[in-house]
Design a protein around this motif. Structure first.
Motif, PDB file in Angstrom:
ATOM      1  N   GLY A 288       5.342   4.830   6.545  1.00  0.00           N
ATOM      2  CA  GLY A 288       4.672   4.738   5.255  1.00  0.00           C
ATOM      3  C   GLY A 288       3.162   4.837   5.379  1.00  0.00           C
ATOM      4  N   MET A 289       2.646   4.373   6.503  1.00  0.00           N
ATOM      5  CA  MET A 289       1.214   4.448   6.736  1.00  0.00           C
ATOM      6  C   MET A 289       0.742   5.906   6.787  1.00  0.00           C
ATOM      7  SD  MET A 289      -1.285   2.405   7.069  1.00  0.00           S
ATOM      8  CE  MET A 289      -3.004   2.762   7.301  1.00  0.00           C
ATOM      9  N   LEU A 290       1.556   6.759   7.373  1.00  0.00           N
ATOM     10  CA  LEU A 290       1.224   8.183   7.428  1.00  0.00           C
ATOM     11  C   LEU A 290       1.263   8.789   6.026  1.00  0.00           C
ATOM     12  CD1 LEU A 290       2.133   7.653  10.472  1.00  0.00           C
ATOM     13  CD2 LEU A 290       2.739  10.050  10.470  1.00  0.00           C
TER      14      LEU A 290
ATOM     15  N   LEU B  42      10.309   4.427  -1.809  1.00  0.00           N
ATOM     16  CA  LEU B  42       9.659   5.645  -2.311  1.00  0.00           C
ATOM     17  C   LEU B  42      10.262   6.026  -3.661  1.00  0.00           C
ATOM     18  CD1 LEU B  42       7.846   8.309  -1.490  1.00  0.00           C
ATOM     19  CD2 LEU B  42      10.112   9.307  -1.260  1.00  0.00           C
ATOM     20  N   GLU B  43      11.597   6.045  -3.703  1.00  0.00           N
ATOM     21  CA  GLU B  43      12.271   6.471  -4.924  1.00  0.00           C
ATOM     22  C   GLU B  43      12.065   5.483  -6.070  1.00  0.00           C
ATOM     23  OE1 GLU B  43      16.213   7.412  -3.578  1.00  0.00           O
ATOM     24  OE2 GLU B  43      15.572   9.403  -2.924  1.00  0.00           O
ATOM     25  N   GLN B  44      12.012   4.201  -5.726  1.00  0.00           N
ATOM     26  CA  GLN B  44      11.785   3.194  -6.761  1.00  0.00           C
ATOM     27  C   GLN B  44      10.387   3.307  -7.357  1.00  0.00           C
ATOM     28  OE1 GLN B  44      12.503  -0.549  -4.859  1.00  0.00           O
ATOM     29  NE2 GLN B  44      14.715  -0.472  -5.196  1.00  0.00           N
ATOM     30  N   ASN B  45       9.405   3.565  -6.491  1.00  0.00           N
ATOM     31  CA  ASN B  45       8.017   3.489  -6.938  1.00  0.00           C
ATOM     32  C   ASN B  45       7.435   4.799  -7.445  1.00  0.00           C
ATOM     33  OD1 ASN B  45       6.911   0.638  -6.298  1.00  0.00           O
ATOM     34  ND2 ASN B  45       8.174   1.178  -4.544  1.00  0.00           N
ATOM     35  N   PHE B  46       8.050   5.900  -7.065  1.00  0.00           N
ATOM     36  CA  PHE B  46       7.481   7.190  -7.452  1.00  0.00           C
ATOM     37  C   PHE B  46       8.506   8.080  -8.142  1.00  0.00           C
ATOM     38  CE2 PHE B  46       5.040   5.700  -3.724  1.00  0.00           C
ATOM     39  CZ  PHE B  46       3.841   5.467  -4.393  1.00  0.00           C
ATOM     40  N   SER B  47       9.145   7.514  -9.121  1.00  0.00           N
ATOM     41  CA  SER B  47      10.185   8.282  -9.805  1.00  0.00           C
ATOM     42  C   SER B  47       9.651   9.002 -11.043  1.00  0.00           C
ATOM     43  CB  SER B  47      11.334   7.353 -10.207  1.00  0.00           C
ATOM     44  OG  SER B  47      10.827   6.345 -11.071  1.00  0.00           O
TER      45      SER B  47
ATOM     46  N   LEU C 135       0.811  -1.224   0.000  1.00  0.00           N
ATOM     47  CA  LEU C 135       0.000   0.000   0.000  1.00  0.00           C
ATOM     48  C   LEU C 135       0.840   1.268   0.000  1.00  0.00           C
ATOM     49  CD1 LEU C 135      -2.964  -0.528   2.467  1.00  0.00           C
ATOM     50  CD2 LEU C 135      -3.089   0.116   0.061  1.00  0.00           C
ATOM     51  N   TYR C 136       2.002   1.174   0.591  1.00  0.00           N
ATOM     52  CA  TYR C 136       2.816   2.379   0.744  1.00  0.00           C
ATOM     53  C   TYR C 136       4.289   1.976   0.821  1.00  0.00           C
ATOM     54  CZ  TYR C 136       2.047   0.596   5.464  1.00  0.00           C
ATOM     55  OH  TYR C 136       1.914  -0.208   6.563  1.00  0.00           O
TER      56      TYR C 136
ATOM     57  N   VAL D 220       5.716  14.886   0.923  1.00  0.00           N
ATOM     58  CA  VAL D 220       4.828  14.151   1.829  1.00  0.00           C
ATOM     59  C   VAL D 220       5.641  13.142   2.637  1.00  0.00           C
ATOM     60  CG1 VAL D 220       2.924  12.500   1.953  1.00  0.00           C
ATOM     61  CG2 VAL D 220       2.767  14.448   0.405  1.00  0.00           C
ATOM     62  N   TRP D 221       6.531  12.462   1.949  1.00  0.00           N
ATOM     63  CA  TRP D 221       7.371  11.483   2.649  1.00  0.00           C
ATOM     64  C   TRP D 221       8.195  12.164   3.743  1.00  0.00           C
ATOM     65  CZ3 TRP D 221       7.680   6.414   3.211  1.00  0.00           C
ATOM     66  CH2 TRP D 221       8.818   5.898   3.837  1.00  0.00           C
ATOM     67  N   TRP D 222       8.820  13.253   3.383  1.00  0.00           N
ATOM     68  CA  TRP D 222       9.677  13.960   4.340  1.00  0.00           C
ATOM     69  C   TRP D 222       8.853  14.462   5.530  1.00  0.00           C
ATOM     70  CZ3 TRP D 222      10.014  19.077   6.058  1.00  0.00           C
ATOM     71  CH2 TRP D 222      11.147  19.359   6.826  1.00  0.00           C
ATOM     72  N   VAL D 223       7.683  15.033   5.221  1.00  0.00           N
ATOM     73  CA  VAL D 223       6.832  15.571   6.285  1.00  0.00           C
ATOM     74  C   VAL D 223       6.416  14.460   7.262  1.00  0.00           C
ATOM     75  CG1 VAL D 223       4.485  16.432   6.717  1.00  0.00           C
ATOM     76  CG2 VAL D 223       5.960  17.613   5.105  1.00  0.00           C
ATOM     77  N   THR D 224       6.087  13.296   6.727  1.00  0.00           N
ATOM     78  CA  THR D 224       5.635  12.226   7.616  1.00  0.00           C
ATOM     79  C   THR D 224       6.803  11.597   8.382  1.00  0.00           C
ATOM     80  OG1 THR D 224       5.669  10.705   5.732  1.00  0.00           O
ATOM     81  CG2 THR D 224       3.555  11.627   6.331  1.00  0.00           C
TER      82      THR D 224
END
Ligand SMILES: [Zn+2]
Length: 312
Positions: free
Chosen positions: A278-280, A11-16, A3-4, A83-87
């Motif tokens: 990742g849940m956040l 993160l970098e692999q999936n959202f590049s 899910l996340y 978003v990743w950094w903030v969470t």
């Protein structure tokens, strides 16, 4: 990835790419598949710029229209990183930190992004607390304690609702309130605490009507000054919030924006035991596409002429 993303590498692999980010947002935006906002037709072409073109009426729709990302000139890849950094910031995120980590050109952009993301933190807090809760008020923004009924200058009154869980705190709710009158307190409590819950307060008369609202009410302390000798869970929250505002934000949060910071604090606090950051990330992005877009103009409208770069 399920899910996340579980870590930065995932993160970098999936959202590049923009396409990958759009695919991720798609299921919340259109859980039952694409729907044309004009004619409600369900089939579309995906254009090379990522827009969806309705096969019936030809209208082009962006996946980010009507979300907090609407109108952004920056790639979604950057937003996802934000978003990743903030969470990942256990002690909350500052605009300066975000500017540095993303290499954003201006402080103002980072400030705006953070405010938009804070608004996406509000939504999960809509359900009401159950069980036993402690309720008390605290002043934020001023030194020492104050008296109820008298407005304390330079201070903001905040209602703290803390759910008991064993000897500690379960979940919390925070509400900025304009005064400690019964009507104000009752409105805030009705919004945040489910009927039938047990509410512990001090002896302040503003809480006298709780039983008639369908709550079990226990007065656990008779004194009624704010800020001294608070109910233990509320007292703890009050200290944590003040430390957070004074630390991460260096006490520079304007009163007008305090509500959003309280939302951010609540969001983080209630998920502090989440196994995965990742849940956040997942929750925040999910909320980001289902809330109304918040335009920068609306955010700064309440600043009363002060420049945001001096406030955070
Ligand atoms: Zn259409």
């Amino acid at each position: 990835m399920e899910l996340y993303p579980k870590n930065l590498e995932e993160l970098e692999q999936n959202f590049s790419t923009e396409e990958a980010c759009r695919r991720y947002l798609f299921e919340w935006r259109w859980p039952d598949g694409f729907v044309c906002p004009d004619c409600h037709h369900k089939e579309s072409w995906v254009l090379s710029d990522g827009l969806f073109k309705c096969k019936s009426c030809g209208r082009k729709t962006s996946i980010i229209a009507g979300t907090i990302f609407e109108g952004t000139r920056k790639p979604l890849v950057s937003w996802f990183r934000a978003v990743w950094w903030v969470t990942c910031q256990k002690n909350g995120a500052s605009a300066l930190g975000l500017k540095r980590i993303l290499g954003l050109g201006s402080y103002q952009t980072a400030w705006t992004w953070l405010h938009k993301l804070r608004r996406a933190m509000v939504r999960p807090e809509q359900d009401r607390l159950t069980g036993t809760v402690q309720v008390d008020e605290t002043f934020i923004g001023g030194a020492k304690s104050g008296k109820r009924g008298r407005g304390a200058e330079g201070k903001v009154l905040v209602l703290i609702i803390a759910q008991e869980k064993g000897k500690g705190t379960g979940r919390i709710r925070l509400r900025r309130i304009s005064n400690a009158k019964a009507k104000t307190l009752e409105t805030a409590i009705k919004e945040t605490v489910g009927e039938g819950a047990k509410i512990k307060t001090d002896g302040w008369k503003g809480y006298n009507g709780l039983k008639t609202l369908g709550y079990e009410h226990e007065v656990i302390r008779q004194t009624e000054d704010i800020g001294v000798n608070l109910l233990p869970l509320c007292h703890q929250e009050a200290s944590l919030i003040k430390r957070w505002l004074g630390g991460t934000h260096q006490g520079a949060v304007s009163h007008e924006h305090l509500g959003y910071y309280l939302d951010e604090y609540t969001f983080r606090f209630n998920r502090r035991t989440s196994r995965s950051r990742g849940m956040l990330f997942y929750r925040l992005l999910q909320n980001a596409v289902i809330i109304d877009p918040t335009k920068y103009k609306e955010i700064t409208l309440s600043v009363r002429g002060r420049k945001p770069n001096h406030k955070m």
